[in-house]
Design an enzyme around this catalytic site. Structure first.
Site, PDB file in Angstrom:
ATOM      1  N   CYS A 146      -1.425  -3.727   3.443  1.00 45.47           N
ATOM      2  CA  CYS A 146      -2.401  -4.795   3.246  1.00 45.47           C
ATOM      3  C   CYS A 146      -1.731  -6.140   3.512  1.00 45.47           C
ATOM      4  CB  CYS A 146      -2.917  -4.780   1.810  1.00 45.47           C
ATOM      5  SG  CYS A 146      -3.742  -3.256   1.353  1.00 45.47           S
ATOM      6  N   SER A 180       0.830  -1.203   0.000  1.00 43.15           N
ATOM      7  CA  SER A 180       0.000   0.000   0.000  1.00 43.15           C
ATOM      8  C   SER A 180       0.865   1.253   0.000  1.00 43.15           C
ATOM      9  CB  SER A 180      -1.016   0.025   1.144  1.00 43.15           C
ATOM     10  OG  SER A 180      -1.998   1.028   0.859  1.00 43.15           O
ATOM     11  N   HIS A 187       4.991  13.779   7.048  1.00 38.73           N
ATOM     12  CA  HIS A 187       4.761  15.215   6.836  1.00 38.73           C
ATOM     13  C   HIS A 187       5.349  15.929   8.047  1.00 38.73           C
ATOM     14  CE1 HIS A 187       1.990  14.263   3.554  1.00 38.73           C
ATOM     15  NE2 HIS A 187       1.476  13.357   4.360  1.00 38.73           N
TER      16      HIS A 187
END
Length: 132
Positions: free
Chosen positions: A94, A74, A79
């Site tokens: 996943c 995935s 950030h």
């Protein structure tokens, strides 16, 4: 669901773990270092058995960095907010092979925060890891 004949492991399971973390009290110079954050994310994902397909990053002016990793399992993202010593971390994988919580723990080790807020959301269906 299908079975990978080479490893006898189920593939394509609709199950996953989404780890969301907020780290605070991190040195501003680390949070503004695009190369360091990119390498730290790559290393943490590799050591947590995720398969990195590609990584892109962007350093913002006057400060802050975003790093995105496309995984076979995935995705992961960072950030950073150097101005207040904080970073958001998001790792979603996943299946049952990769260990997203370990990836976040390894990132926290490399960043040395004074405070960590982390939660894991289980998504999809909780399939057995073995064959029946």
């Amino acid at each position: 669901m299908s079975i990978d004949a080479g490893t006898l492991q189920p593939v394509g399971l609709f199950t996953g773990q989404h780890v969301l973390a907020e780290l605070e009290g991190v040195a501003a110079e680390l949070l503004d270092d695009e190369q360091f954050l990119t390498e730290a994310l790559n290393s943490a994902l590799d050591r947590s058995q995720a398969t990195v397909c590609d990584v892109i990053s962007k350093r913002f002016d006057p400060q802050g960095v975003t790093v995105l990793a496309l995984l076979s399992e995935s995705h992961a993202s960072l950030h950073s907010y150097p101005e207040n010593g904080s970073i958001f971390i998001d790792v979603f994988t996943c299946g049952n092979k990769a260990q997203p919580e370990r990836a976040v723990d390894l990132l926290a080790e490399s960043l040395g925060p004074t405070n960590v807020n982390c939660r894991t959301i289980r998504r999809g269906h909780d399939y057995e890891t073995g064959l029946t």
